[in-house]
Design a protein around this motif. Structure first.
Motif, mmCIF file in Angstrom:
data_model
loop_
_atom_site.group_PDB
_atom_site.id
_atom_site.type_symbol
_atom_site.label_atom_id
_atom_site.label_comp_id
_atom_site.label_asym_id
_atom_site.label_seq_id
_atom_site.Cartn_x
_atom_site.Cartn_y
_atom_site.Cartn_z
ATOM 1 N N UNK A 305 -20.103 -18.037 -49.343
ATOM 2 C CA UNK A 305 -20.018 -16.598 -49.543
ATOM 3 C C UNK A 305 -21.040 -15.853 -48.707
ATOM 4 N N UNK A 307 -22.170 -16.825 -45.816
ATOM 5 C CA UNK A 307 -21.676 -16.830 -44.428
ATOM 6 C C UNK A 307 -20.541 -15.829 -44.263
ATOM 7 N N UNK A 308 -19.648 -15.785 -45.266
ATOM 8 C CA UNK A 308 -18.550 -14.809 -45.219
ATOM 9 C C UNK A 308 -19.120 -13.393 -45.123
ATOM 10 N N UNK A 309 -20.169 -13.152 -45.914
ATOM 11 C CA UNK A 309 -20.795 -11.828 -45.899
ATOM 12 C C UNK A 309 -21.359 -11.507 -44.521
ATOM 13 N N UNK A 311 -20.477 -12.778 -41.658
ATOM 14 C CA UNK A 311 -19.382 -12.607 -40.701
ATOM 15 C C UNK A 311 -18.704 -11.258 -40.910
ATOM 16 N N UNK B 26 -23.856 -16.772 -35.970
ATOM 17 C CA UNK B 26 -23.026 -16.621 -37.180
ATOM 18 C C UNK B 26 -22.279 -15.288 -37.170
ATOM 19 N N UNK B 27 -22.999 -14.204 -36.863
ATOM 20 C CA UNK B 27 -22.399 -12.887 -37.037
ATOM 21 C C UNK B 27 -21.578 -12.428 -35.842
ATOM 22 N N UNK B 30 -19.278 -16.841 -34.544
ATOM 23 C CA UNK B 30 -18.484 -17.481 -35.591
ATOM 24 C C UNK B 30 -17.705 -16.484 -36.439
ATOM 25 N N UNK B 31 -18.033 -15.200 -36.319
ATOM 26 C CA UNK B 31 -17.537 -14.218 -37.283
ATOM 27 C C UNK B 31 -16.019 -14.275 -37.441
ATOM 28 N N UNK B 32 -15.286 -14.317 -36.318
ATOM 29 C CA UNK B 32 -13.829 -14.266 -36.414
ATOM 30 C C UNK B 32 -13.273 -15.457 -37.181
ATOM 31 N N UNK B 34 -14.831 -17.302 -39.360
ATOM 32 C CA UNK B 34 -15.213 -17.221 -40.771
ATOM 33 C C UNK B 34 -14.350 -16.207 -41.502
ATOM 34 N N UNK B 35 -14.069 -15.092 -40.824
ATOM 35 C CA UNK B 35 -13.232 -14.073 -41.464
ATOM 36 C C UNK B 35 -11.826 -14.583 -41.716
ATOM 37 N N UNK B 40 -11.476 -16.054 -48.338
ATOM 38 C CA UNK B 40 -12.508 -15.080 -48.003
ATOM 39 C C UNK B 40 -12.167 -13.761 -48.686
ATOM 40 N N UNK B 42 -13.743 -11.082 -49.156
ATOM 41 C CA UNK B 42 -14.104 -9.821 -48.507
ATOM 42 C C UNK B 42 -12.962 -9.323 -47.635
#
Lengths: 457, 490
Positions: A305, A307-309, A311, B26-27, B30-32, B34-35, B40, B42
């Motif tokens: 969670x 990591x999801x946040x 991202x 990460x942000x 990897x973001x895509x 992970x999304x 997920x 979110x």
């Protein structure tokens, strides 16, 4: 002919300007949370803002009065972090209570603890006019550190929360003595090593290229370290264990100037990590969650969670109050860095890391310029342990290293952490004031040409 | 002590640089991925509270997002509920997406790369991002007519209707019954959604299965069109007037099994014309032809019509099959396969493609359901272009097959599909399954009126109608006829 002595500038005006900026970061963050969550600026923003300004001005005035030569950057940096942390905890209170109205709110108590922390900060600056006086209490602090570490193990007051027995609950209050033990240990190490550094470095035998000190010199310090690490293993607190060990090794290295200690420390750490992995299932769980969090999504829900946040925040972030950081368990304490990354984005998290980095490097700079060995060691120990703590907790949250439980200084919810970090900054400012203050004018016998002794050859 | 302190300072710098590089990784990097991970929340939350694009049929929405007053800001609505559910699918917080809602999700949710500029503009102007819209190829009148036709057979009728434009492959009607109400899955009352979902998944009639594309059943006598095509293409029969062996039973030397005709007829003699064999749906004749053609060539012919593939654009389709993988058919099994029994199983859309391929002079077009994809500002992002899947038969053989289908409507088993003044070709089917279940009624047809063409496949799985009355021509024929009339405007 006399050369005017170099007098460091006090830079209190710069500190004031930066402090104002830092205060406004906190106030704007609070207003942005209200806008993001509820669509309006919270009605008490001006009250909070007023209180924050008052506290900041008071803090500034105290520093100006009792530590006029102290480092001007540390205080604003810390106020900015603390303000952001408060706003985020308030934001998470709102978010978590949207999910379940019965959830506890932490923002108010965190505000109170911040006030306590600032009082502790001021008290240290006012009461300890010279940090070298702490050196006389070396063994007292050593004993205090061990006492504090044993406290949570005592039946009746010790509490186990989330598998780690690191809490003390007493008369309605609960706190983690480990934070305070860290500062006590740093003082103890500094005081002890100052006295023994030559003995440690020079007397002893050379084995495999490393100068091993005599047992009687190393005994007390090794014993202290063994006890603290032993207690931490019993308490199942990996993060603190790593932190204390790092503090110990680095202070030993600084005191003796022998890089061999780093090598020995590294080997010991590797050995400890291996045995921890082999012997403790909770260590294995953490390690596996780090290597492959998605292998067991149910068990590793928190790190996933987080990591999801991160991202979801992406480069620019969702904006305060507009993401969903409350979905992550302990988003307000252990995982507040992930919450910041989600709402402030990569940009905001980089800025926060930069602030942490600046605090650590300013602390090390104080150590570098300090004139006495005790101050040097203490400042270096405090600054390094601060940096290591930030690295361990944020590295864990962002999956750079396995996750261990440590608090994020100045931001994570938790009274003992906030208070002790303010105390650390108080100590650093005290040392820094001592360092940059011009040497007291030695009663100069006015050199007078007529009475000058002239050596006749 | 300064040297170690400097070294420690460098070490701290390394620690912080590592942290910074890692958050960038990460942000940003990897973001895509992970999304896009499963579960997920979110991303689900975000998509759920977005102004999702509309799914349109002939300019009218069949799925749209309207403002809601709760935390999700928008509520997905399906104005035509059950009628278009096989196409639209559902959009549920708890259970994800299905149908077009799933296959066109990137456009509908606004996260498609072609909408990137829109997103930037919306970000800068601080507006809620909007999704693009998807226009389907469906002819609303044909869709409605098909559904009404199935419903007229009585409550509890299970069936499916697929209509396509033979010249383009555009799907004109896609009806599956029983259907479900996607509004119940899109609700923000998650407890009610959970209950609806449980009810729907527990229903033995499987209302959430799109029977036109996802359910393969023995096509029965309608498969004789494929056998006939293979016979012509492989020179087993050259002309529709050529004589083929008929009679009342087909024997397989060395096997105890004999293949009879429906109702024990002899198809009108021991030798009849090829055309007549199709007109009366003579099992003996087509079983015999299948033996002459051979398994490999018959399977190849089926594959040319699309068997064994998922050619449908925009929705998922279960491949139809001639045999199970690597099966080596014994002669009786091959004979049965030639009349659409044994292991032959096809979706209604696949059978519509067979009729469409014949009607389109042998060219099978790739079927598709999405006509146009538009940005929120109505700029066209994508428009489907007809694409040929294969040439199933030569145009001369296609014309022979057309003639045979036309005469089947005029004098054969498919007279129920006659439309005055319109060229209509058809083939009926009554496929057996087990003795305790009623047979499936099939009807596969096409119609041409000037430039307008349509191919339809109707499947009626069961109904309240008594068992002995079931025959493709009687049950499914009138539905096919009304759908063709609807498309041609008759």
């Amino acid at each position: 002919m006399t050369t005017p002595a170099w007098v460091p500038r006090k830079r209190r005006g710069a500190e004031f300007f930066l402090t104002v900026l830092a205060v406004f970061i906190g106030i704007f963050a609070y207003a942005a949370v209200g806008l993001g969550v509820e669509g309006t600026i919270p009605a008490d923003t001006y009250k909070l803002g007023f209180a924050l300004i008052l506290v900041a001005v008071a803090t500034h005035l105290i520093v100006r009065r009792v530590a006029p030569y102290a480092d001007p950057v540390l205080l604003p940096l810390v106020i900015a972090l603390n303000g952001l942390g408060l706003a985020m905890i308030y934001r998470l209170d709102l978010g978590r209570q949207q999910i379940n109205p019965d959830r506890a709110a932490f923002a108010n108590s965190q505000l109170v603890w911040t006030a306590v922390g600032i009082i502790a900060f001021a008290a240290i600056l006012i009461l300890i006019r010279d940090h070298r006086r702490l050196q006389t209490l070396t063994y007292t602090f050593g004993a205090a550190a061990i006492g504090l570490l044993i406290l949570p193990l005592l039946p009746g007051i010790g509490r186990t929360i989330n598998g780690a027995r690191i809490w003390v609950s007493f008369a309605g209050f609960s706190f983690q003595p480990g934070e305070m033990a860290k500062v006590c240990l740093a003082i103890f190490f500094a005081g002890y090593l100052v006295v023994k550094r030559d003995a440690l470095a020079l007397a002893g035998r050379r084995v495999l290229g490393i100068d091993l000190p005599r047992g009687r010199d190393l005994g007390p310090i090794l014993g202290c370290w063994l006890i603290s690490v032993g207690i931490l293993v019993l308490q199942r607190d990996l993060g603190s264990s790593l932190l204390f060990f790092g503090l110990f090794v680095v202070m030993l290295y600084v005191a003796t100037e022998r890089p061999g200690w780093i090598v020995v420390g590294g080997l010991l750490f590797g050995l400890g990590a291996y045995f921890g992995y082999a012997a403790f299932s909770h260590v294995r769980v953490r390690f596996d969650a780090w290597l492959d969090p998605f292998g067991d999504p149910d068990r590793n829900g928190q790190i996933i969670n987080g990591l999801f946040g991160l991202a979801h925040g992406g480069v620019l972030g969702q904006g305060l109050g507009q993401g969903s950081p409350q979905l992550t368990p302990y988003s307000f304490s252990d995982f507040i860095a992930a919450s910041m990354g989600e709402e402030l984005g990569l940009t905001g998290l980089m800025a926060i890391l930069l602030i942490y980095g600046l605090i650590a490097e300013r602390g090390l700079r104080i150590a570098l310029t300090c004139r006495d060995a005790f101050g040097k060691l203490l400042a270096a120990g405090l600054a390094f342990s601060f940096a290591l703590q930030v690295f361990v907790v944020i590295g864990g949250v962002t999956r750079l290293i396995p996750l261990t439980g440590l608090t994020t200084p100045f931001m994570a919810q938790g009274g003992s952490s906030v208070v002790m970090n303010w105390a650390i900054i108080g100590l650093l400012l005290r040392i820094s004031d001592q360092t940059r203050r011009p040497a007291p004018e030695i009663s100069t016998f006015d050199s007078n040409d007529e009475t000058q002794v002239v050596k006749l050859s | 002590m300064n040297r170690p302190i400097r070294n420690i300072a460098i070490a701290c710098l390394v620690l912080f640089v590592a942290l910074m590089l890692n958050v960038n990784y990460v942000q940003f990097v990897q973001a895509d991925s992970l999304n896009a991970k499963n579960g997920n929340k979110r991303v689900i939350n975000e998509e759920f509270s977005r102004d999702r694009g509309t799914i349109l049929v002939d300019g009218k929405p069949v799925a749209e997002s309207v403002k809601s007053k709760d935390e999700y800001k928008f509520q997905r609505r399906y104005p035509e509920s059950n009628l278009y559910a096989p196409l639209t699918g559902y959009f549920s917080y708890v259970f994800g997406r299905g149908g077009i809602e799933n296959s066109q999700n990137r456009v509908l949710s606004g996260s498609d790369n072609r909408l990137f500029v829109n997103r930037v503009v919306e970000l800068v102007s601080n507006k809620q991002p909007k999704g693009g819209s998807v226009e389907l190829t469906i002819d609303p009148l044909a869709q409605k007519t098909a559904a009404d036709g199935l419903e007229a057979l009585g409550k509890g009728t299970k069936g499916a209707v697929a209509a396509i434009d033979p010249k383009t492959g555009a799907v004109l009607a896609m009806v599956s019954q029983p259907s479900y109400d996607p509004n119940k899955l899109a609700s923000h009352d998650f407890a009610a959604v959970q209950k609806s979902w449980n009810d729907l998944t527990a229903d033995k009639d499987q209302p959430m299965v799109n029977r036109t594309t996802q359910q393969t059943l023995p096509p029965g006598s309608t498969f004789k069109l494929v056998t006939a095509a293979a016979a012509l293409e492989n020179g087993v029969v050259d002309n529709i007037d050529d004589k083929v062996k008929a009679g009342s039973t087909l024997r397989f030397p060395g096997y105890g099994y004999t293949l009879p005709n429906e109702n024990g007829s002899n198809c009108g003699g021991d030798e009849i014309t090829f055309e007549r064999a199709l007109n009366v749906s003579c099992n003996v004749a087509f079983g015999g032809l299948a033996l002459k053609i051979g398994q490999d060539k018959l399977a190849a012919q089926a594959a040319k019509f699309g068997f064994g593939t998922d050619p449908l654009e925009g929705l998922s389709m279960n491949p139809s099959r001639f045999t199970s993988a690597d099966a080596k058919l014994e002669p009786p099994q091959l004979g049965q396969s030639g009349i659409g029994q044994f292991e032959v199983a096809a979706t209604p859309l696949q059978m519509a493609m067979v009729a469409a391929g014949i009607a389109n002079d042998g060219n099978v077009m790739k079927p598709y359901v999405v006509d146009t994809v538009r940005a929120p500002n109505l700029r066209v992002l994508d428009k489907s272009r007809p694409e040929r899947l294969s040439e199933a038969v030569s145009s001369s053989n296609a014309r022979k097959l057309q003639d045979m289908m036309i005469s089947t409507v005029q004098v054969g088993t498919a007279t129920s599909a006659q439309i005055p003044g319109v060229e209509v070709g058809a083939k009926t089917g009554t496929a057996q399954s087990t003795a305790d279940r009623p047979p499936y009624a099939w009807f596969v047809s096409y119609a041409k009126d000037g430039d307008d063409e349509v191919a339809v496949a109707v499947l009626v799985e069961s109904s309240d109608t008594a068992r002995n009355e079931i025959a493709g021509g009687r049950l499914a024929g009138p539905i096919a006829k009304s759908v063709m009339e609807a498309v041609l405007g008759k």
